[in-house]
Design an enzyme around this catalytic site. Structure first.
Site, PDB file in Angstrom:
ATOM      1  N   ASP A   1      10.016   0.866 -34.265  1.00  0.00           N
ATOM      2  CA  ASP A   1       8.654   0.946 -34.780  1.00  0.00           C
ATOM      3  C   ASP A   1       7.705  -0.035 -34.098  1.00  0.00           C
ATOM      4  O   ASP A   1       6.673  -0.405 -34.647  1.00  0.00           O
ATOM      5  CB  ASP A   1       8.640   0.745 -36.306  1.00  0.00           C
ATOM      6  CG  ASP A   1       9.241  -0.598 -36.697  1.00  0.00           C
ATOM      7  OD1 ASP A   1       9.785  -1.285 -35.813  1.00  0.00           O
ATOM      8  OD2 ASP A   1       9.161  -0.963 -37.881  1.00  0.00           O
TER       9      ASP A   1
ATOM     10  N   HIS B   1       8.347  -3.395  -4.965  1.00  0.00           N
ATOM     11  CA  HIS B   1       7.907  -3.511  -6.353  1.00  0.00           C
ATOM     12  C   HIS B   1       8.939  -4.280  -7.190  1.00  0.00           C
ATOM     13  O   HIS B   1       9.354  -3.838  -8.255  1.00  0.00           O
ATOM     14  CB  HIS B   1       7.612  -2.132  -6.961  1.00  0.00           C
ATOM     15  CG  HIS B   1       6.318  -1.538  -6.466  1.00  0.00           C
ATOM     16  ND1 HIS B   1       5.952  -0.244  -6.684  1.00  0.00           N
ATOM     17  CD2 HIS B   1       5.298  -2.100  -5.772  1.00  0.00           C
ATOM     18  CE1 HIS B   1       4.755  -0.026  -6.127  1.00  0.00           C
ATOM     19  NE2 HIS B   1       4.345  -1.138  -5.569  1.00  0.00           N
TER      20      HIS B   1
ATOM     21  N   ASP C   1       2.404 -10.820  -6.060  1.00  0.00           N
ATOM     22  CA  ASP C   1       1.434  -9.723  -6.092  1.00  0.00           C
ATOM     23  C   ASP C   1       1.063  -9.546  -7.560  1.00  0.00           C
ATOM     24  O   ASP C   1       1.876  -9.058  -8.357  1.00  0.00           O
ATOM     25  CB  ASP C   1       2.098  -8.464  -5.522  1.00  0.00           C
ATOM     26  CG  ASP C   1       1.179  -7.245  -5.504  1.00  0.00           C
ATOM     27  OD1 ASP C   1       0.126  -7.266  -6.173  1.00  0.00           O
ATOM     28  OD2 ASP C   1       1.536  -6.252  -4.831  1.00  0.00           O
TER      29      ASP C   1
ATOM     30  N   ASP D   1      -6.163  -6.786  -7.752  1.00  0.00           N
ATOM     31  CA  ASP D   1      -4.843  -6.584  -7.138  1.00  0.00           C
ATOM     32  C   ASP D   1      -4.751  -7.488  -5.910  1.00  0.00           C
ATOM     33  O   ASP D   1      -5.310  -7.173  -4.863  1.00  0.00           O
ATOM     34  CB  ASP D   1      -4.727  -5.087  -6.754  1.00  0.00           C
ATOM     35  CG  ASP D   1      -3.371  -4.727  -6.184  1.00  0.00           C
ATOM     36  OD1 ASP D   1      -2.459  -5.571  -6.226  1.00  0.00           O
ATOM     37  OD2 ASP D   1      -3.231  -3.581  -5.699  1.00  0.00           O
TER      38      ASP D   1
ATOM     39  N   HIS E   1       4.814   0.690   4.083  1.00  0.00           N
ATOM     40  CA  HIS E   1       3.803   1.251   3.175  1.00  0.00           C
ATOM     41  C   HIS E   1       2.457   1.359   3.881  1.00  0.00           C
ATOM     42  O   HIS E   1       2.298   0.914   5.020  1.00  0.00           O
ATOM     43  CB  HIS E   1       3.680   0.396   1.905  1.00  0.00           C
ATOM     44  CG  HIS E   1       3.385  -1.057   2.154  1.00  0.00           C
ATOM     45  ND1 HIS E   1       2.132  -1.512   2.490  1.00  0.00           N
ATOM     46  CD2 HIS E   1       4.190  -2.162   2.128  1.00  0.00           C
ATOM     47  CE1 HIS E   1       2.174  -2.829   2.634  1.00  0.00           C
ATOM     48  NE2 HIS E   1       3.409  -3.257   2.435  1.00  0.00           N
TER      49      HIS E   1
ATOM     50  N   HIS F   1      -5.171   1.201  -0.940  1.00  0.00           N
ATOM     51  CA  HIS F   1      -5.422   2.304  -1.875  1.00  0.00           C
ATOM     52  C   HIS F   1      -6.760   2.048  -2.540  1.00  0.00           C
ATOM     53  O   HIS F   1      -7.265   0.914  -2.532  1.00  0.00           O
ATOM     54  CB  HIS F   1      -4.289   2.385  -2.915  1.00  0.00           C
ATOM     55  CG  HIS F   1      -3.956   1.053  -3.547  1.00  0.00           C
ATOM     56  ND1 HIS F   1      -4.682   0.514  -4.573  1.00  0.00           N
ATOM     57  CD2 HIS F   1      -2.991   0.131  -3.260  1.00  0.00           C
ATOM     58  CE1 HIS F   1      -4.170  -0.662  -4.907  1.00  0.00           C
ATOM     59  NE2 HIS F   1      -3.138  -0.941  -4.120  1.00  0.00           N
TER      60      HIS F   1
ATOM     61  N   HIS G   1      -3.920   1.855  -8.718  1.00  0.00           N
ATOM     62  CA  HIS G   1      -3.945   2.871  -7.656  1.00  0.00           C
ATOM     63  C   HIS G   1      -4.956   3.901  -8.140  1.00  0.00           C
ATOM     64  O   HIS G   1      -4.609   4.853  -8.848  1.00  0.00           O
ATOM     65  CB  HIS G   1      -2.550   3.481  -7.440  1.00  0.00           C
ATOM     66  CG  HIS G   1      -1.553   2.465  -6.956  1.00  0.00           C
ATOM     67  ND1 HIS G   1      -0.201   2.615  -7.067  1.00  0.00           N
ATOM     68  CD2 HIS G   1      -1.735   1.260  -6.350  1.00  0.00           C
ATOM     69  CE1 HIS G   1       0.405   1.551  -6.561  1.00  0.00           C
ATOM     70  NE2 HIS G   1      -0.499   0.716  -6.124  1.00  0.00           N
TER      71      HIS G   1
ATOM     72  N   GLU H   1      -3.866  -4.416   2.471  1.00  0.00           N
ATOM     73  CA  GLU H   1      -2.624  -5.128   2.175  1.00  0.00           C
ATOM     74  C   GLU H   1      -1.476  -4.792   3.118  1.00  0.00           C
ATOM     75  O   GLU H   1      -0.449  -4.251   2.694  1.00  0.00           O
ATOM     76  CB  GLU H   1      -2.200  -4.828   0.730  1.00  0.00           C
ATOM     77  CG  GLU H   1      -2.180  -3.351   0.357  1.00  0.00           C
ATOM     78  CD  GLU H   1      -1.623  -3.105  -1.047  1.00  0.00           C
ATOM     79  OE1 GLU H   1      -0.546  -3.650  -1.351  1.00  0.00           O
ATOM     80  OE2 GLU H   1      -2.264  -2.383  -1.824  1.00  0.00           O
TER      81      GLU H   1
ATOM     82  N   TYR I   1       8.502  -6.819   6.226  1.00  0.00           N
ATOM     83  CA  TYR I   1       9.654  -7.112   5.356  1.00  0.00           C
ATOM     84  C   TYR I   1      10.942  -7.030   6.184  1.00  0.00           C
ATOM     85  O   TYR I   1      11.248  -5.977   6.742  1.00  0.00           O
ATOM     86  CB  TYR I   1       9.712  -6.109   4.197  1.00  0.00           C
ATOM     87  CG  TYR I   1       8.352  -5.946   3.528  1.00  0.00           C
ATOM     88  CD1 TYR I   1       7.980  -6.770   2.465  1.00  0.00           C
ATOM     89  CD2 TYR I   1       7.433  -5.002   3.991  1.00  0.00           C
ATOM     90  CE1 TYR I   1       6.721  -6.654   1.882  1.00  0.00           C
ATOM     91  CE2 TYR I   1       6.176  -4.878   3.416  1.00  0.00           C
ATOM     92  CZ  TYR I   1       5.821  -5.698   2.363  1.00  0.00           C
ATOM     93  OH  TYR I   1       4.576  -5.579   1.792  1.00  0.00           O
TER      94      TYR I   1
ATOM     95  N   ARG J   1       3.331 -10.082   2.389  1.00  0.00           N
ATOM     96  CA  ARG J   1       2.223  -9.146   2.201  1.00  0.00           C
ATOM     97  C   ARG J   1       0.990  -9.995   1.879  1.00  0.00           C
ATOM     98  O   ARG J   1       1.089 -11.005   1.164  1.00  0.00           O
ATOM     99  CB  ARG J   1       2.520  -8.162   1.055  1.00  0.00           C
ATOM    100  CG  ARG J   1       1.401  -7.154   0.823  1.00  0.00           C
ATOM    101  CD  ARG J   1       1.847  -5.937  -0.006  1.00  0.00           C
ATOM    102  NE  ARG J   1       2.283  -6.250  -1.354  1.00  0.00           N
ATOM    103  CZ  ARG J   1       3.541  -6.223  -1.775  1.00  0.00           C
ATOM    104  NH1 ARG J   1       4.506  -5.901  -0.947  1.00  0.00           N
ATOM    105  NH2 ARG J   1       3.847  -6.523  -3.022  1.00  0.00           N
TER     106      ARG J   1
ATOM    107  N   GLU K   1      -2.849  -9.363   0.470  1.00  0.00           N
ATOM    108  CA  GLU K   1      -3.648  -8.276  -0.118  1.00  0.00           C
ATOM    109  C   GLU K   1      -4.952  -8.795  -0.718  1.00  0.00           C
ATOM    110  O   GLU K   1      -4.955  -9.726  -1.521  1.00  0.00           O
ATOM    111  CB  GLU K   1      -2.834  -7.584  -1.225  1.00  0.00           C
ATOM    112  CG  GLU K   1      -3.624  -6.539  -2.000  1.00  0.00           C
ATOM    113  CD  GLU K   1      -2.769  -5.765  -2.993  1.00  0.00           C
ATOM    114  OE1 GLU K   1      -1.820  -6.349  -3.556  1.00  0.00           O
ATOM    115  OE2 GLU K   1      -3.062  -4.569  -3.194  1.00  0.00           O
TER     116      GLU K   1
HETATM  117  N1  GLY Z   1       0.472  -4.100  -6.879  1.00  0.00           N
HETATM  118  C1  GLY Z   1       0.737  -2.833  -6.347  1.00  0.00           C
HETATM  119  C2  GLY Z   1       0.050  -2.616  -5.084  1.00  0.00           C
HETATM  120  O1  GLY Z   1      -0.305  -3.565  -4.424  1.00  0.00           O
HETATM  121  O2  GLY Z   1      -0.211  -1.523  -4.691  1.00  0.00           O
HETATM  122 MN    MN Z   2      -2.308  -2.877  -3.981  1.00  0.00          MN
HETATM  123 MN    MN Z   3      -0.724  -5.489  -5.167  1.00  0.00          MN
END
Ligand code: GLY
Ligand code: MN
Ligand code: MN
Length: 435
Positions: free
Chosen positions: A36, A240, A257, A268, A347, A351, A358, A381, A385, A403, A405
């Site tokens: 619950d 992730h 991140d 982000d 990647h 985005h 996203h 970003e 890796y 990374r 970003e």
């Molecule tokens: N935090 C997810 C991305 O950077 O797309």
């Molecule tokens: Mn991002």
């Molecule tokens: Mn991110």
């Protein structure tokens, strides 16, 4: 967000829909976490974009040109007993008085009232496939109306994808949206600084998550736009990684991140830095390569360039750099063509960013990459890796995931980096961490 903003959005959508149309849009359901206990409630972004209405169990209906009421909300009724447990509800009176609906009905009356409204319209604007329960009910209402066509009820002849119109609107951020997004960026930037200052050998990844989240909450941002990714050493190579359960080791780098959400708008940000506060030579070399790629990509963010320009720039810089460091071998144009960089940079460079991390909005129009226009916000970003055991790569590069970003607004004559207040160059990072 000022009320007139929601009104402007509804008016703009209704103008596009035209007379003879009805839009039906439910908010997100309340989700059970266990037994619950519920997850913290977050309204559906599309629904909230048009209403600013924060409660669950609500459906927005827009009928442009309808005399009695164009903007109708179906929502929960007041219930003193429930409100004692879960807090105040707007009820139908509040839906009209506070959220400016022309009319409001109890959500329990949806099956009785909405089909009557639908049968007067030719086109139904709806997002299919997001709410299975409402999808089913909509089908049964349509069937019912079809059966009644013998008695002269015309009913809808067309179902139109509402998201197509709405997401195009959401892609372009207004002045008041940018105000909130700048605030979210500022809050997250300060939270990143706090993490940088306490990051040291022996600290646990979850403790840094705690530092970040706490710094956001202290500034009034209670929610994160997504679960923070806090990875030391090889964990940074899991794109992730949200377990955040290991202890930071001297000699490793940390990738964080994380970004808060304010009034349903996301930030982000990713930063990567050495846990000791000082870059080793291989770390510095890879870091400066990712930074150069990010800077090249940010330079390509300007009106008239297309969506993929920043990514293309990042790919060229990364591929050239990997050849220079001896990680890739061959001619740069051929390696780019054959996408050999993807093993290390798997990647895309960014985005759209907005209410959803996203965010919505098409990346291509008629099969071609979309042109960037003022008011669009995107992330930039790039990353590299190299997990432990990567074959054909010298050991000194292993366990490094980097990374960088930032959130970038397309402006009239270029771009504005909304998240520029977090240390990023090698010198800035080293002096910040030692300090
Ligand atoms: N935090 C997810 C991305 O950077 O797309
Ligand atoms: Mn991002
Ligand atoms: Mn991110």
């Amino acid at each position: 967000m000022i009320k007139s903003e929601f009104k402007r959005r509804r008016r703009e959508l209704m103008r596009m829909m035209g007379p003879g149309s009805i839009a039906i849009l439910p908010t997100a359901p309340l989700l059970i976490r266990n037994r619950d206990v519920h997850h913290a409630y977050r309204p559906d972004s599309d629904f909230y974009y048009l209403t600013g209405f924060p409660e669950p169990e609500a459906v927005l209906v827009l009928i442009p040109g309808r005399k009695q009421a164009e903007y109708i909300l179906f929502n929960r009724e007041r219930d003193p007993k429930m409100e004692q447990w879960d807090g105040a509800r707007a009820g139908q009176e509040g839906a009209v008085a506070t959220y400016e609906a022309d009319d409001a009905f109890p959500i329990g009356d949806l099956d009785d009232i909405l089909p009557r409204m639908m049968e007067q319209c030719e086109r139904v604007f709806y997002i299919m496939g997001c709410n299975p329960d409402l999808d089913k009910r909509l089908s049964s209402w349509l069937n019912h109306i079809r059966c009644e066509s013998r008695s002269g009820v015309p009913g809808p002849v067309e179902i139109v994808a509402l998201d197509h119109y709405l997401h195009e609107m959401r892609l372009f951020k207004s002045r008041s949206e940018l105000k909130v997004m700048r605030q979210a960026a500022r809050v997250s930037a300060l939270a990143h600084k706090k993490v940088m200052q306490v990051c040291t050998e022996g600290v646990w990844e979850y403790q840094l998550e705690g530092t970040f989240v706490n710094a956001c909450i202290q500034q009034g941002a209670r929610f994160q736009a997504y679960p923070p990714i806090v990875g030391g050493g090889g964990n940074a190579c899991v794109l992730h990684y949200i377990d955040n359960r290991d202890r930071l080791q001297d000699g490793d780098m940390l990738l964080i991140d994380a970004g808060c959400e304010i009034e349903c708008y996301a930030s982000d940000i990713t930063r990567t830095y050495p846990i000791s506060g000082v870059f080793s030579e291989p770390q510095r070399q890879l870091y400066e390569l990712v930074l150069a790629a990010q800077e090249a990509a940010i330079k390509r963010v300007r009106p008239g360039n297309h969506w993929n320009d920043p990514h293309d720039a990042a790919v060229r810089v990364i591929t050239r750099g990997l050849v220079k460091l001896g990680i890739l071998k061959g001619s740069v144009p051929k390696l780019v063509r054959e996408e050999k960089y993807k093993k290390y940079f798997p990647h895309r460079t960014g985005h759209w960013l907005g209410m959803d991390v996203h965010d919505v909005g098409d990346y291509k129009v008629d099969g071609a990459w979309r042109l960037l226009e003022p008011g669009m916000v995107l992330t930039v970003e790039p990353g590299l890796y190299i997990p432990e055991g990567t074959r054909g790569v010298a050991k000194k590069w292993w366990n490094i995931g980097i990374r960088i970003e930032d959130d970038v607004l397309v402006t009239k004559d270029g771009c504005e980096v909304l998240t520029k207040h977090v240390a990023k160059s090698v010198d800035e990072i080293e002096s910040m961490m030692v300090g």
